[in-house]
Design a protein around this motif. Structure first.
Motif, PDB file in Angstrom:
ATOM      1  N   ASP A  73       0.857  -1.179   0.000  1.00  0.00           N
ATOM      2  CA  ASP A  73       0.000   0.000   0.000  1.00  0.00           C
ATOM      3  C   ASP A  73       0.899   1.236   0.000  1.00  0.00           C
ATOM      4  N   LEU A  74       0.935   1.958  -1.140  1.00  0.00           N
ATOM      5  CA  LEU A  74       1.787   3.155  -1.208  1.00  0.00           C
ATOM      6  C   LEU A  74       1.143   4.338  -0.487  1.00  0.00           C
ATOM      7  N   LYS A  75      -0.140   4.196  -0.155  1.00  0.00           N
ATOM      8  CA  LYS A  75      -0.906   5.199   0.604  1.00  0.00           C
ATOM      9  C   LYS A  75      -0.986   6.550  -0.100  1.00  0.00           C
ATOM     10  N   TYR A  79      -3.275  10.641   0.890  1.00  0.00           N
ATOM     11  CA  TYR A  79      -2.832  12.035   1.030  1.00  0.00           C
ATOM     12  C   TYR A  79      -3.243  12.945  -0.127  1.00  0.00           C
ATOM     13  N   LEU A 141       0.690   3.009  -8.511  1.00  0.00           N
ATOM     14  CA  LEU A 141       1.995   2.801  -9.166  1.00  0.00           C
ATOM     15  C   LEU A 141       2.146   3.740 -10.356  1.00  0.00           C
ATOM     16  N   ASP A 144       2.721   7.131  -8.951  1.00  0.00           N
ATOM     17  CA  ASP A 144       4.075   7.167  -8.389  1.00  0.00           C
ATOM     18  C   ASP A 144       5.117   7.326  -9.501  1.00  0.00           C
ATOM     19  N   GLU A 150       9.811  13.224 -10.140  1.00  0.00           N
ATOM     20  CA  GLU A 150      11.082  13.695  -9.560  1.00  0.00           C
ATOM     21  C   GLU A 150      10.975  13.847  -8.051  1.00  0.00           C
ATOM     22  N   ASN A 151       9.928  13.254  -7.472  1.00  0.00           N
ATOM     23  CA  ASN A 151       9.816  13.333  -6.008  1.00  0.00           C
ATOM     24  C   ASN A 151      10.138  11.973  -5.402  1.00  0.00           C
TER      25      ASN A 151
ATOM     26  N   TYR B 442      12.717  14.821  -0.258  1.00  0.00           N
ATOM     27  CA  TYR B 442      12.653  13.844  -1.349  1.00  0.00           C
ATOM     28  C   TYR B 442      12.162  12.513  -0.798  1.00  0.00           C
ATOM     29  N   ARG B 443      11.277  11.889  -1.522  1.00  0.00           N
ATOM     30  CA  ARG B 443      10.532  10.715  -1.049  1.00  0.00           C
ATOM     31  C   ARG B 443      11.381   9.439  -1.033  1.00  0.00           C
ATOM     32  N   ARG B 444      12.391   9.408  -1.908  1.00  0.00           N
ATOM     33  CA  ARG B 444      13.175   8.173  -2.020  1.00  0.00           C
ATOM     34  C   ARG B 444      14.549   8.365  -1.372  1.00  0.00           C
ATOM     35  N   ASN B 471       8.197  12.190   2.754  1.00  0.00           N
ATOM     36  CA  ASN B 471       7.156  12.546   1.792  1.00  0.00           C
ATOM     37  C   ASN B 471       6.208  13.593   2.366  1.00  0.00           C
ATOM     38  N   PRO B 472       5.978  14.692   1.632  1.00  0.00           N
ATOM     39  CA  PRO B 472       5.005  15.677   2.113  1.00  0.00           C
ATOM     40  C   PRO B 472       3.599  15.096   2.049  1.00  0.00           C
ATOM     41  N   ILE B 473       2.798  15.354   3.071  1.00  0.00           N
ATOM     42  CA  ILE B 473       1.413  14.861   3.001  1.00  0.00           C
ATOM     43  C   ILE B 473       0.385  15.998   3.079  1.00  0.00           C
ATOM     44  N   ILE B 489       5.777  12.634   6.139  1.00  0.00           N
ATOM     45  CA  ILE B 489       5.813  11.316   6.765  1.00  0.00           C
ATOM     46  C   ILE B 489       7.108  10.630   6.318  1.00  0.00           C
ATOM     47  N   ASP B 497       9.117  -4.612  -6.530  1.00  0.00           N
ATOM     48  CA  ASP B 497       7.922  -5.037  -7.266  1.00  0.00           C
ATOM     49  C   ASP B 497       8.344  -5.853  -8.486  1.00  0.00           C
ATOM     50  N   ARG B 501      12.006  -2.714  -8.792  1.00  0.00           N
ATOM     51  CA  ARG B 501      12.233  -1.452  -8.075  1.00  0.00           C
ATOM     52  C   ARG B 501      11.632  -1.506  -6.687  1.00  0.00           C
ATOM     53  N   ARG B 503       9.790   0.463  -4.075  1.00  0.00           N
ATOM     54  CA  ARG B 503       9.041   1.721  -4.010  1.00  0.00           C
ATOM     55  C   ARG B 503       8.926   2.205  -2.576  1.00  0.00           C
ATOM     56  N   PRO B 504       8.916   3.528  -2.403  1.00  0.00           N
ATOM     57  CA  PRO B 504       8.822   4.052  -1.034  1.00  0.00           C
ATOM     58  C   PRO B 504       7.429   3.875  -0.460  1.00  0.00           C
ATOM     59  N   VAL B 505       7.355   3.370   0.758  1.00  0.00           N
ATOM     60  CA  VAL B 505       6.056   3.255   1.446  1.00  0.00           C
ATOM     61  C   VAL B 505       6.166   3.976   2.803  1.00  0.00           C
ATOM     62  N   PRO B 506       5.068   4.575   3.243  1.00  0.00           N
ATOM     63  CA  PRO B 506       5.136   5.359   4.486  1.00  0.00           C
ATOM     64  C   PRO B 506       5.337   4.482   5.726  1.00  0.00           C
TER      65      PRO B 506
END
Lengths: 151, 595
Positions: A73-75, A79, A141, A144, A150-151, B442-444, B471-473, B489, B497, B501, B503-506
């Motif tokens: 869950d990338l959630k 947000y 995904l 994302d 670029e974030n 930056y999220r990653r 990550n900004p929420i 967060i 996956d 890759r 992936r970033p998760v909170p």
């Protein structure tokens, strides 16, 4: 919970929800202003039709898998602010809308699973919740990868 | 040529030089002035003689002046007084006597020869020894502005190579028979050929060689991500650091400009056809130059009041001085390209209307529409897109305050969201305009930062803080709706996956707030829809980018071509130029058939 008397009742409800989603995206496809976005919504409707077919298959066979797979869950939907459907929607707007719809369905089935009267019904709701979670992940995904590039 | 064959090659480098007999060093350093000191015989007179360690200055330190073209009769070691003249080897260029010394390289002592004729720049060693040395010459760094100084000005950070450093770096190139670096360049600059000319001290020739394929070398030398293009493919990079191709490109382009050696080519053939180019960014300029040089009449339409597109409005002065962009554009003006400013195509003229007057149209408008995350509070005051922030800074010259009193967003505590070059540019601009605290969110992780390593390094040196895996929420606002904080967060990288890759998760319950009074969103851009509103026939994909044939860059409308960010989404300057080159070739091919 009273209206769900049997497994078939639940599956009928889920099949009906998928049909509503098909109708929703088909309508958006007809009003979208650009061909590319029309195609996006037509594709979304097609995906929902696939989900509906899967549920019809479960109802026909009378069996469904037990949940073992963990869906990440990338959630992102948690947000990102939801938006109202409109003919001017961009692909980013479409993704936001779709992930919120899937999230709402996931929350509904999860809540119903918590209140299920027996293990069979609970497992069915959990399976449905997991399916919705998978659908949400597919949109997250995409979001994302491209929107948060670029974030 | 066989490595074992004893053939002496011309080679120039900074040297530590020793006597082959007594092993005393010839290197002397006086007040930062490095020299090699010898004794010499010239016209039966004994004298002291010095050479620069690059062997390009050859001077007597006594009253006897050695004339250009004259030959020393002997060169001696000042310690053991032995003659250094070689009995076996003669100069590879003029055939004169040479002095044999020893240089220290690759943990070995290597014989090295210096021609005794003043003005002859032949210094030789064997091919096998040359390779040993090349592997040991370190990649040269460009001198740059001190970090404590540069945060108070907007001048360019790296000063560029000196001719000595450029020659040293050029000396590292292996001159591969099958060079991979050329494949790595989207416009296929003949990199070994221009470096070979540099090694022969023909910097002007080297600049011309680059310009055969790239009309904007001074720009590409500064902003191209060479580390993921030509330099990534450099064979030397497998054993050592790759040749600094970008820095060499920058050096020769600057040399040509500073020495006023740019020659305007005479266009012999005139083709009676007109080309419209929409957008004066790097792709548009490439099409304009290519078509003008072929003899077409070219007009470039620019929406803004200054030319250059993203080079002018996007990239800050400290990374790409505007005078350089202007210089390169002036070259296009000199070859006959017309420029029309303040022309928003799609608004005042449609594509269809352009086709009524022009024989072909190229759309190179870039991707100028900012993307926002879509989180709560993005409409608070002082939340800016990087497009607006950098446009105010660059195009509207806020960096020249007070000469230009541009209202620009100022903040004491600034957060910049994103990890690309645009985020680095925004953060570094903020620090230069007096912000006390600048944080990149930056999220990653660091590994995934899309910005060039050089830009990240410069940003860190300048005191910019990095909040990675964050990550900004939502934004938090004041009572009067100005931003006062960014809720974030903490993230962790999840399981890989299907694409492999992570992936970033909170991380649950890890929310925290970063105080800020200015936020800049630099997460990417999308296509600006203006041009399409009046041209619905232009087929676009779901992201809104133009569909174009990869081989010709032609769009769904015949004779309308497109390339760069408007087709691919945000990419690099040189990729836009590569697309422009493909489009120009296809355009010329199609229009030629009509004759």
């Amino acid at each position: 919970m009273n209206e769900f008397k049997s497994i078939d009742d639940i599956l009928d409800f889920a099949i009906n929800s998928e049909q509503e989603a098909i109708d929703f995206y088909t309508k958006l496809a007809t009003v979208a202003k650009t061909d590319a976005i029309k195609e996006v919504f037509t594709d979304f409707a097609g995906e929902e039709a696939g989900h509906k077919a899967k549920l019809i298959e479960i109802k026909k066979n009378g069996s469904f898998g037990v949940i073992t797979e963990k869906i990440s869950d990338l959630k992102i939907a948690d947000y990102v602010v939801n938006n109202q459907p409109s003919p001017e929607m961009t692909y980013q707007d479409a993704l936001i809308l779709a992930m919120h719809k899937e999230k709402a369905a996931f929350k509904l089935y999860s809540a119903l699973a918590d209140r299920a009267p027996n293990a069979d019904i609970r497992n069915l709701f959990l399976m449905l919740a997991q399916e919705e979670s998978k659908h949400k992940l597919r949109f997250e995904l995409e979001y994302d990868e491209y929107v948060l590039r670029e974030n | 040529m066989d490595d074992q064959e004893v053939k002496y090659l011309k080679f120039k480098t900074y040297l530590n030089t020793y006597c082959p007999y007594c092993h005393q060093s010839f290197n002397v350093e006086k007040k930062n002035d490095k020299q090699l000191v010898f004794k010499a015989n010239y016209k039966d007179q004994e004298m002291d003689l010095s050479l620069s360690p690059y062997l390009d200055v050859f001077e007597s330190t006594t009253s006897h002046e050695v004339k250009e073209g004259d030959l020393l009769s002997d060169l001696l070691c000042p310690s053991c007084n032995k003659s250094l003249i070689s009995k076996e080897i003669k100069c590879g260029e003029c055939g004169s006597d040479v002095a044999g010394v020893i240089i220290s390289a690759a943990s070995k002592l290597i014989p090295f020869y210096i021609c005794l004729k003043k003005g002859c720049e032949w210094h030789g060693l064997t091919k096998a020894d040359e390779r040993k040395i090349k592997l040991k010459i370190p990649r040269q760094e460009m001198p740059e502005q001190d970090k404590t100084l540069r945060i108070h000005n907007h001048q360019e950070v790296p000063y560029g190579f000196t001719s000595e450093l450029a020659s040293l770096e050029a000396g590292r190139c292996l001159q591969c028979k099958n060079p991979k670096c050329v494949e790595g360049c989207p416009v296929n600059v003949d990199i070994p050929a221009f470096i070979k000319l540099m090694r022969e001290n023909d910097f002007n020739g080297a600049a011309k060689k680059i310009k055969e394929r790239n009309v904007l070398p001074a720009i590409c030398g500064r902003v191209c991500p060479q580390e993921s293009q030509c330099e990534e493919k450099c064979i030397l990079g497998y054993k050592d650091k790759p040749v600094a191709i970008g820095r060499l490109e920058r050096f020769v382009a600057d040399f040509e400009r500073k020495m006023e050696l740019v020659k305007i080519p005479i266009i012999k053939t005139k083709i009676n056809k007109r080309i419209a180019v929409v957008g004066s960014g790097p792709g548009g300029l490439t099409v304009a130059a290519d078509m003008a040089l072929l003899g077409y009449s070219v007009t470039v339409f620019e929406a803004l009041h200054e030319l250059g597109g993203v080079l002018t409005y996007g990239i800050p002065e400290f990374r790409l001085p505007k005078s350089i962009v202007q210089f390169e554009i002036n070259y296009l003006k000199e070859i006959g390209v017309r420029f029309e400013l303040n022309h928003v195509i799609g608004n005042i003229i449609t594509i269809q209307e352009l086709l009524e007057y022009f024989d072909a149209v190229y759309i190179g408008v870039g991707a100028g529409l900012p993307t926002f995350m879509g989180i709560e509070g993005e409409n608070f005051g002082n939340v800016f897109s990087s497009n607006e922030y950098l446009t105010r800074m660059n195009l509207m010259k806020a960096y020249l305050f007070p000469e230009y009193d541009t209202p620009m967003p100022r903040g004491n505590k600034v957060v910049v969201i994103g990890g690309g070059n645009v985020a680095m540019d925004s953060a570094r601009s903020a620090i230069r305009t007096g912000s006390a605290e600048v944080t990149i969110v930056y999220r990653r992780s660091r590994q995934e930062l899309p910005a060039r390593a050089e830009e990240v390094h410069h940003a860190e040196e300048e005191g910019i803080r990095f909040r990675l895996l964050t990550n900004p929420i939502r934004y938090i606002g004041t009572d009067y709706n100005m931003v006062k904080g960014l809720e974030c967060i903490k993230m962790e990288l999840g399981e890989p996956d299907e694409s492999g890759r992570r992936r970033p998760v909170p991380i649950k319950d890890s929310e925290f707030i970063i105080e800020c009074d200015l936020a800049v969103v630099a997460i990417g851009t999308g296509p600006n829809p203006i041009i399409f509103q009046s041209s619905p026939d232009l087929k676009r994909n779901k992201w809104g980018y133009l569909d174009a044939n990869n081989n010709t860059m032609e769009t769904s409308i015949s004779k309308v071509y497109a390339g760069g960010d408007i087709v691919t989404g945000s990419a690099t300057v040189i990729q836009a130029m590569g697309a422009g080159r493909i489009a120009a070739n296809a355009m010329h091919k199609k229009l030629s058939k009509e004759n």
